[in-house]
Design an enzyme around this catalytic site. Structure first.
Site, short mmCIF file in Angstrom:
data_model
loop_
_atom_site.label_atom_id
_atom_site.label_comp_id
_atom_site.label_asym_id
_atom_site.label_seq_id
_atom_site.Cartn_x
_atom_site.Cartn_y
_atom_site.Cartn_z
N SER B 67 -28.05 18.97 -19.23
CA SER B 67 -27.67 17.60 -19.63
C SER B 67 -26.82 17.36 -19.78
O SER B 67 -26.06 15.80 -19.92
CB SER B 67 -28.52 17.51 -20.54
OG SER B 67 -27.80 17.91 -22.15
N HIS B 106 -24.67 16.84 -26.96
CA HIS B 106 -24.32 15.52 -25.47
C HIS B 106 -22.74 14.74 -26.90
O HIS B 106 -22.83 15.61 -27.25
CB HIS B 106 -25.98 15.06 -26.43
CG HIS B 106 -26.92 15.17 -25.33
ND1 HIS B 106 -28.18 15.23 -25.90
CD2 HIS B 106 -26.72 15.89 -24.63
CE1 HIS B 106 -29.04 15.56 -24.80
NE2 HIS B 106 -28.13 16.18 -24.43
N ASP B 138 -30.62 9.78 -26.73
CA ASP B 138 -31.34 10.59 -27.23
C ASP B 138 -32.31 9.88 -28.09
O ASP B 138 -33.11 11.07 -29.20
CB ASP B 138 -30.02 11.81 -27.63
CG ASP B 138 -29.68 12.23 -26.44
OD1 ASP B 138 -28.50 12.82 -26.89
OD2 ASP B 138 -30.36 12.02 -25.28
#
Lengths: 228, 193
Positions: B67, B106, B138
């Site tokens: 990701s 992230h 998210d």
């Protein structure tokens, strides 16, 4: 002493030692060849248009809230950031606006107790770009639409003053330390989020004509509708 | 010259004073085991020392998902630092949400600061994250009802990167037989030396 296993062990050990030393050298030299001062880079961002609408900007928005759609100009030359140790540069533009006054600090003002410290502005990334090579490091965007809409936790974003756009970057190395940087020139002039569009067309960020409510003292630079 | 009548005692082996059973020399076994345990013990000590220095419970993580590509690929190692009290937009926090078996790496794309004058922590931050390679943020990945992550759920911010070294960990976790072979080789190597 010269069996196959021992030879294999020696080769592997030598490989790891060399790999470690080369990696450390690349990391250190790459870090020191990055420009030490972000202000030496040539970046500038200007706000072109901002509109505030009411709707459901995110896929998870359970209720209607105010969101802002921004259009901006960007000029950036990030080629000094590309050393032999640079894998990619993550460029991002963030909108920085003063926080909403929390009910806690409002109460403390009423009671006359010591004022709560300024928590600093709220920030949200409105646009980002991944640059993987020096050739792509020159950016010239005109009237670029932001990728992400700004919403505030209070659900209201209209009529906030003293907001700015700021350019920042994150250099991702092949080996070693990540660095972040920003430039003092990469800050736009302060603008204000305009009042809500009175047409009430929710759920879309279409650039329809904005009827401005007459709010005194508002910086109108950000509310001007652009020539499409 | 023959010396009649005298019988000679066989020379006593220095190790013969300890317990010696047929085929197993206990002392040698014990000292060998000490050498074997030294390896994981040293690794554990180093791990805890790095944890103390960085103030993070997991200062070194291996990237599992894609990701954050093209920055972080599967098998890369990230080094964290957890002594920052405030998170800035653009930082890369590693957040471990309650009930999850693995943390999430992230980028912080939105940070809201709220000042609370009566709390020991002066500023409360609400942080929204999004993977670089993901289209959307998210929120779908957070526990239901939670729309932000908080500083105490963050295990550290990424500051260092080593490519590819994490494949060893990924291979050992996904192929348990590989782990058994490595342990066996280590133990035999020490014992037979």
């Amino acid at each position: 002493m010269h069996s196959t296993l021992v030879r294999a062990q020696n080769v592997f050990g030598f490989f790891t030692t060399v790999a470690f030393i080369v990696g450390a050298l690349v990391a250190v030299t790459g870090y020191f060849s990055l420009p030490s001062d972000g202000n030496s880079l040539d970046v500038s961002v200007d706000l072109k248009n901002v509109q505030v609408a009411r709707g459901r900007p995110h896929y998870y928005s359970s209720k209607r809230e105010e969101y802002a759609q921004i259009r901006f100009d960007l000029d950036a030359d990030l080629s000094p950031l590309f050393t032999w140790n640079t894998k990619q540069v993550f460029l991002y533009i963030m909108a920085s606006y003063p926080p909403s006054v929390s009910s806690a600090s409002r109460d403390s003002k009423k009671k006359g107790s010591s004022p709560s410290p300024n928590p600093g502005p709220s920030n949200a990334i409105i646009y980002d770009k991944i640059i993987t090579s020096r050739d792509e490091a020159h950016l010239e965007l005109r009237n670029q639409r932001s990728k992400y809409q700004i919403t505030d936790i209070s659900g209201r974003i209209a009529n906030r003053h003293n907001a700015t756009l700021e350019v920042a970057w994150n250099v991702q190395p092949w080996v070693g330390a990540l660095t972040w940087g920003t430039s003092s020139e990469g800050r736009s002039k302060a603008f204000a989020f305009p009042a809500l569009k009175s047409t009430g067309a929710g759920g879309g960020g279409a650039a329809t004509a904005t009827k401005k409510k007459n709010v005194a003292g508002e910086q109108t630079m950000g509310s001007a509708a652009p020539a499409a | 010259m023959a010396v009649a009548g005298l019988s000679r005692r066989p020379p006593s082996h220095p190790m013969k004073n300890c317990w010696t059973f047929p085929l197993i020399n206990v002392r040698r076994l014990l000292s060998g085991s000490l050498m074997v345990f030294l390896i994981p013990a040293t690794a554990y000590m180093l791990w805890k020392a790095i944890s103390l220095i960085t103030d993070s419970s997991h200062p070194i993580v291996v990237v599992i998902s894609e990701s954050m590509e093209p920055a972080f690929k599967r098998g890369d190692i990230l080094i964290l630092w957890n002594r920052q009290s405030l998170v800035k937009v653009g930082d890369i926090p590693v957040c471990w949400l309650p009930g999850r078996s693995l943390p999430m790496v992230h980028r912080a794309i939105s940070v809201i600061n709220t000042s609370i004058s009566y709390a020991p922590v002066k500023v409360i931050q609400q942080i929204l994250t999004k993977g670089d390679n993901n289209e959307v943020d998210d929120i779908a990945l957070y526990p239901p009802g939670q729309n932000w992550i908080y500083r105490h759920q963050i295990v550290g911010l990424v500051w260092g990167y080593i490519p590819l070294l994490g494949w060893v960990t990924i291979a050992l976790n996904e192929y348990p037989w590989l782990k058994a072979i490595v342990m066996l080789t280590l133990v035999l190597g020490i014992l037979l030396d």
